[in-house]
Design a protein around this motif. Structure first.
Motif, PDB file in Angstrom:
ATOM      1  N   ASP A 128       0.859  -1.183   0.000  1.00 61.60           N
ATOM      2  CA  ASP A 128       0.000   0.000   0.000  1.00 61.60           C
ATOM      3  C   ASP A 128       0.895   1.233   0.000  1.00 61.60           C
ATOM      4  OD1 ASP A 128      -1.832   2.034   0.488  1.00 61.60           O
ATOM      5  OD2 ASP A 128      -3.050   0.805   1.831  1.00 61.60           O
ATOM      6  N   LYS A 129       1.192   1.722  -1.211  1.00 58.71           N
ATOM      7  CA  LYS A 129       2.168   2.805  -1.354  1.00 58.71           C
ATOM      8  C   LYS A 129       1.790   4.041  -0.559  1.00 58.71           C
ATOM      9  CE  LYS A 129       4.687   5.542  -4.783  1.00 58.71           C
ATOM     10  NZ  LYS A 129       4.337   6.843  -4.152  1.00 58.71           N
ATOM     11  N   ALA A 130       0.484   4.257  -0.364  1.00 52.68           N
ATOM     12  CA  ALA A 130       0.058   5.442   0.382  1.00 52.68           C
ATOM     13  C   ALA A 130       0.619   5.449   1.797  1.00 52.68           C
ATOM     14  CB  ALA A 130      -1.466   5.512   0.418  1.00 52.68           C
ATOM     15  N   THR A 131       0.787   4.271   2.395  1.00 49.61           N
ATOM     16  CA  THR A 131       1.336   4.229   3.757  1.00 49.61           C
ATOM     17  C   THR A 131       2.816   4.605   3.753  1.00 49.61           C
ATOM     18  OG1 THR A 131       1.905   1.859   3.676  1.00 49.61           O
ATOM     19  CG2 THR A 131      -0.322   2.434   4.382  1.00 49.61           C
ATOM     20  N   ILE A 166      10.279   0.856   8.218  1.00 49.95           N
ATOM     21  CA  ILE A 166      10.268  -0.612   8.237  1.00 49.95           C
ATOM     22  C   ILE A 166       9.026  -1.087   7.497  1.00 49.95           C
ATOM     23  CG2 ILE A 166      10.243  -2.681   9.676  1.00 49.95           C
ATOM     24  CD1 ILE A 166      12.789  -1.000   9.979  1.00 49.95           C
ATOM     25  N   GLY A 167       9.217  -1.826   6.398  1.00 52.69           N
ATOM     26  CA  GLY A 167       8.094  -2.321   5.619  1.00 52.69           C
ATOM     27  C   GLY A 167       7.683  -3.721   6.026  1.00 52.69           C
ATOM     28  N   PHE A 168       6.409  -4.057   5.796  1.00 52.13           N
ATOM     29  CA  PHE A 168       5.975  -5.448   5.930  1.00 52.13           C
ATOM     30  C   PHE A 168       5.292  -5.868   4.630  1.00 52.13           C
ATOM     31  CE2 PHE A 168       2.429  -3.004   7.699  1.00 52.13           C
ATOM     32  CZ  PHE A 168       1.308  -3.603   7.131  1.00 52.13           C
ATOM     33  N   THR A 169       5.508  -7.131   4.255  1.00 56.39           N
ATOM     34  CA  THR A 169       5.031  -7.622   2.979  1.00 56.39           C
ATOM     35  C   THR A 169       4.671  -9.097   3.077  1.00 56.39           C
ATOM     36  OG1 THR A 169       5.659  -8.054   0.670  1.00 56.39           O
ATOM     37  CG2 THR A 169       7.443  -8.025   2.284  1.00 56.39           C
ATOM     38  N   GLY A 186      12.683  -7.514   1.545  1.00 57.96           N
ATOM     39  CA  GLY A 186      13.980  -6.935   1.275  1.00 57.96           C
ATOM     40  C   GLY A 186      14.600  -6.440   2.565  1.00 57.96           C
ATOM     41  N   PRO A 187      15.786  -5.846   2.492  1.00 59.70           N
ATOM     42  CA  PRO A 187      16.397  -5.266   3.695  1.00 59.70           C
ATOM     43  C   PRO A 187      15.458  -4.228   4.326  1.00 59.70           C
ATOM     44  CG  PRO A 187      17.988  -5.370   1.902  1.00 59.70           C
ATOM     45  CD  PRO A 187      16.658  -5.721   1.310  1.00 59.70           C
ATOM     46  N   SER A 188      15.429  -4.192   5.656  1.00 58.16           N
ATOM     47  CA  SER A 188      14.565  -3.302   6.438  1.00 58.16           C
ATOM     48  C   SER A 188      13.091  -3.624   6.260  1.00 58.16           C
ATOM     49  CB  SER A 188      14.826  -1.826   6.097  1.00 58.16           C
ATOM     50  OG  SER A 188      16.118  -1.446   6.513  1.00 58.16           O
ATOM     51  N   GLN A 189      12.787  -4.905   5.993  1.00 53.87           N
ATOM     52  CA  GLN A 189      11.407  -5.351   5.871  1.00 53.87           C
ATOM     53  C   GLN A 189      11.182  -6.651   6.634  1.00 53.87           C
ATOM     54  OE1 GLN A 189      10.511  -5.748   1.687  1.00 53.87           O
ATOM     55  NE2 GLN A 189      10.500  -3.527   1.334  1.00 53.87           N
ATOM     56  N   LEU A 190       9.919  -6.908   6.953  1.00 54.46           N
ATOM     57  CA  LEU A 190       9.483  -8.205   7.450  1.00 54.46           C
ATOM     58  C   LEU A 190       8.568  -8.806   6.393  1.00 54.46           C
ATOM     59  CD1 LEU A 190       9.734  -6.173  10.072  1.00 54.46           C
ATOM     60  CD2 LEU A 190       8.835  -8.152  11.291  1.00 54.46           C
ATOM     61  N   GLY A 191       8.640 -10.135   6.223  1.00 58.98           N
ATOM     62  CA  GLY A 191       7.834 -10.752   5.195  1.00 58.98           C
ATOM     63  C   GLY A 191       7.686 -12.244   5.393  1.00 58.98           C
ATOM     64  N   VAL A 192       7.367 -12.929   4.309  1.00 58.58           N
ATOM     65  CA  VAL A 192       7.058 -14.359   4.361  1.00 58.58           C
ATOM     66  C   VAL A 192       7.949 -15.102   3.374  1.00 58.58           C
ATOM     67  CG1 VAL A 192       5.260 -16.105   4.076  1.00 58.58           C
ATOM     68  CG2 VAL A 192       4.663 -13.833   4.968  1.00 58.58           C
ATOM     69  N   VAL A 193       8.589 -16.171   3.853  1.00 57.90           N
ATOM     70  CA  VAL A 193       9.433 -17.020   3.021  1.00 57.90           C
ATOM     71  C   VAL A 193       9.125 -18.480   3.348  1.00 57.90           C
ATOM     72  CG1 VAL A 193      11.786 -17.697   2.406  1.00 57.90           C
ATOM     73  CG2 VAL A 193      11.278 -15.293   2.938  1.00 57.90           C
ATOM     74  N   ASN A 248      -4.588 -11.252   7.703  1.00 60.27           N
ATOM     75  CA  ASN A 248      -4.244 -11.429   9.101  1.00 60.27           C
ATOM     76  C   ASN A 248      -2.754 -11.706   9.274  1.00 60.27           C
ATOM     77  OD1 ASN A 248      -5.641 -11.221  11.579  1.00 60.27           O
ATOM     78  ND2 ASN A 248      -5.328 -13.397  11.958  1.00 60.27           N
ATOM     79  N   ILE A 249      -2.137 -12.341   8.281  1.00 62.97           N
ATOM     80  CA  ILE A 249      -0.681 -12.504   8.295  1.00 62.97           C
ATOM     81  C   ILE A 249      -0.015 -11.131   8.210  1.00 62.97           C
ATOM     82  CG2 ILE A 249       1.280 -13.457   7.025  1.00 62.97           C
ATOM     83  CD1 ILE A 249      -0.666 -15.713   6.120  1.00 62.97           C
ATOM     84  N   ALA A 250      -0.599 -10.245   7.388  1.00 59.51           N
ATOM     85  CA  ALA A 250      -0.082  -8.871   7.312  1.00 59.51           C
ATOM     86  C   ALA A 250      -0.200  -8.174   8.665  1.00 59.51           C
ATOM     87  CB  ALA A 250      -0.838  -8.089   6.241  1.00 59.51           C
ATOM     88  N   ASN A 251      -1.329  -8.367   9.361  1.00 58.76           N
ATOM     89  CA  ASN A 251      -1.480  -7.800  10.701  1.00 58.76           C
ATOM     90  C   ASN A 251      -0.389  -8.316  11.632  1.00 58.76           C
ATOM     91  OD1 ASN A 251      -3.855  -6.531   9.872  1.00 58.76           O
ATOM     92  ND2 ASN A 251      -5.178  -8.140  10.670  1.00 58.76           N
ATOM     93  N   ALA A 252      -0.116  -9.618  11.551  1.00 60.26           N
ATOM     94  CA  ALA A 252       0.897 -10.229  12.416  1.00 60.26           C
ATOM     95  C   ALA A 252       2.280  -9.657  12.127  1.00 60.26           C
ATOM     96  CB  ALA A 252       0.897 -11.744  12.232  1.00 60.26           C
ATOM     97  N   LEU A 253       2.590  -9.437  10.862  1.00 59.76           N
ATOM     98  CA  LEU A 253       3.892  -8.869  10.508  1.00 59.76           C
ATOM     99  C   LEU A 253       4.025  -7.433  11.020  1.00 59.76           C
ATOM    100  CD1 LEU A 253       4.105 -10.251   6.876  1.00 59.76           C
ATOM    101  CD2 LEU A 253       5.669 -10.833   8.749  1.00 59.76           C
ATOM    102  N   ALA A 254       2.946  -6.662  10.934  1.00 61.44           N
ATOM    103  CA  ALA A 254       2.988  -5.291  11.460  1.00 61.44           C
ATOM    104  C   ALA A 254       3.198  -5.301  12.962  1.00 61.44           C
ATOM    105  CB  ALA A 254       1.702  -4.559  11.102  1.00 61.44           C
ATOM    106  N   ALA A 255       2.475  -6.175  13.668  1.00 62.46           N
ATOM    107  CA  ALA A 255       2.645  -6.288  15.116  1.00 62.46           C
ATOM    108  C   ALA A 255       4.068  -6.715  15.461  1.00 62.46           C
ATOM    109  CB  ALA A 255       1.631  -7.284  15.685  1.00 62.46           C
ATOM    110  N   ALA A 256       4.577  -7.680  14.708  1.00 62.46           N
ATOM    111  CA  ALA A 256       5.943  -8.146  14.944  1.00 62.46           C
ATOM    112  C   ALA A 256       6.951  -7.027  14.711  1.00 62.46           C
ATOM    113  CB  ALA A 256       6.246  -9.334  14.039  1.00 62.46           C
ATOM    114  N   GLY A 257       6.723  -6.208  13.667  1.00 60.93           N
ATOM    115  CA  GLY A 257       7.634  -5.102  13.398  1.00 60.93           C
ATOM    116  C   GLY A 257       7.704  -4.122  14.549  1.00 60.93           C
ATOM    117  N   LEU A 258       6.553  -3.777  15.114  1.00 64.13           N
ATOM    118  CA  LEU A 258       6.540  -2.859  16.258  1.00 64.13           C
ATOM    119  C   LEU A 258       7.205  -3.486  17.479  1.00 64.13           C
ATOM    120  CD1 LEU A 258       2.956  -1.359  15.880  1.00 64.13           C
ATOM    121  CD2 LEU A 258       5.132  -0.183  15.499  1.00 64.13           C
TER     122      LEU A 258
END
Length: 471
Positions: free
Chosen positions: A227-230, A246-249, A254-261, A294-304
């Motif tokens: 969501d580029k607006a964020t 810090i991005g979540f995806t 990528g570097p400085s992001q949280l995501g799924v692998v 909901n996985i996106a929500n979890a990544l945002a919570a984890a980032g904080l």
């Protein structure tokens, strides 16, 4: 007693969840408090009597007139900035705060070290993310609470006897509008979609109020890569030196992001040499439910949480311990090989889009009060997933017309009734359309008040109807 409020004439705008605690706190700090309220109903009179017994002045039925001598207004978050009360305040040079602003300024007045705030906003997912965050912080052994727009008063959290190490704070766009000096430790904007535009006046004003959450952040501004607006809000924020984006995806981070692998939630933001390394945080299956949004929500919570220094193990343990609130993509039952899912909380198109994306073959129960929404984009995006649709509520014709334009092959049942018993018929019709392996999904994309008291009652009616199927 803090001199800032002692003897000051403060007007509290609005009774209810925020106004009553604000009036009590300000009165206790020595302010001369007058409460003004638009309503004059039985509930308002009962609240007024409670405050008047303390010595607070209450004016019911007139929320537009500025009381003489007012030096500060503390408003309920839902009161529109265009109200005559605020126009008069601006002309008189009287500042207007929300209850969040008041809570922020009251931190530490009792001599205790103020707890940092990890703050979350967004069009959808705020409550779930904040609850996930609180669960993770508790798993790390921290004293914390989920507070703010989630229904737990921030004023109680900062002025009560319980001490906290950190607070997980949900903030609405309304609350952020009235909180000019808020400066969070770290904050996240989960997503942005048109909502509450009647209150804010435009999408630009709505986004700007959401973006206030990043102002003055010290450690991290967490944003949604999809969501580029964020991300644009992060770029426009005035943060402290050294604060990181810090991005979540849902993709590979990528570097400085949280995501799924490969079924794992991973961190490439809070690790050494983030260009080359990643830290496993949890498995996707640790997220309840493991729907994409909901996985996106979890990544945002984890980032904080990671921004606050929480370990990877605590992220995993906190996500495993988390149980979502009712009516948020909640599995009710399986009947004859068909899953029945209650996402009554999906009261706008953005939330419903995420809900529909979680399942492959859906009989969709939708409708209610559209609140000015349009449904063409939603239906076009979900058309291939729809086995059928059952429409209820006052504005169901808008969804029916969108289905006719973008999914003409999808069978539609239009229930021409708006009584609460319509839900039982809707579930019965959905059962008729469904095949084994399908999901019957209540994701209305509309508000509930045409037929129900709130989305909770609507979801309860759906669950009861499903139980009657299996009886």
């Amino acid at each position: 007693m803090p001199s800032e409020f002692s003897g000051k004439h403060v007007t509290v705008a609005g009774l209810g969840v925020s106004g009553v605690p604000a009036a009590k706190v300000l009165h206790g700090l020595g302010a001369h408090v007058t409460v003004v309220n638009d309503g004059d109903d039985e509930r308002s009179r009962a609240q007024a009597a409670q405050l008047e017994a303390l010595g607070v002045t209450v004016r019911l039925g007139d929320g537009d007139t500025l009381p003489e001598g007012t030096e500060l207004i503390v408003t309920a978050p839902g009161w529109k900035p265009t109200k005559p009360l605020f126009t008069a305040a601006e002309e008189a040079g009287v500042p207007v705060w929300g209850d969040v602003e008041l809570a922020w300024r009251l931190r530490g007045l009792d001599g205790r070290k103020p707890a940092p705030w990890l703050a979350v906003t967004g069009t959808n997912g705020k409550t779930t993310t904040v609850q996930m965050l609180a669960s993770i912080l508790k798993a790390a052994g921290l004293r914390t609470a989920a507070v703010g727009n989630i229904g737990v008063s921030l004023l109680d959290a900062v002025t009560g006897e319980e001490e906290y190490d950190v607070l997980a704070v949900e903030l609405s766009s309304y609350q952020l509008h009235w909180a000019p000096s808020l400066r969070a430790h770290s904050a996240a904007v989960l997503n942005l979609a048109p909502d509450h535009l009647d209150w804010h006046g435009s999408m630009e004003a709505y986004a700007a109020d959401k973006g206030r959450i990043y102002e003055g952040n010290r450690i991290a501004c967490v944003y949604n890569v999809a969501d580029k607006a964020t991300e644009d809000l992060v770029r426009g924020a005035d943060v402290e030196e050294g604060c990181r984006a810090i991005g979540f995806t849902l993709g590979t981070p990528g570097p400085s992001q949280l995501g799924v692998v490969e079924g794992l939630l991973v961190d490439r933001a809070f690790v050494e040499d983030r260009q080359k390394n990643a830290q496993e945080l949890a498995e996707v299956s640790d997220v309840n439910p493991p729907a994409p949004h909901n996985i996106a929500n979890a990544l945002a919570a984890a980032g904080l949480a990671r921004a606050f220094g929480v370990s990877a193990a605590a992220v995993r343990d906190g996500l495993r311990a988390f149980t979502p609130d009712a009516h948020r993509i909640a599995h009710v039952a399986d009947v004859d090989g068909v899953a029945y899912v209650d996402d009554s909380k999906a009261t706008n198109t953005h939330a419903t889009e995420a809900s529909l994306a979680a399942y492959e073959s859906i009989v969709w129960i939708a409708g209610g009060l559209a609140k000015g929404a349009t449904f063409d984009e939603l239906v076009a995006g979900a058309a291939k997933r729809l086995r059928g649709a059952v429409l209820i509520g006052a504005d169901r014709a808008l969804i029916r017309e969108a289905l006719a334009r973008h999914a003409p092959e999808v069978p539609v049942v239009d229930l021409d009734r708006t009584d609460t018993g319509a839900m039982l018929q809707a579930v019965q019709e959905a059962r008729r359309l469904a095949r084994p392996g399908d999901t019957v999904l209540l994701a209305p994309a509309c508000a509930s008040m045409d037929m129900f008291t709130n989305y909770n009652q609507r979801g309860d009616a759906f669950a009861q109807a499903v139980r009657e199927l299996g009886a």
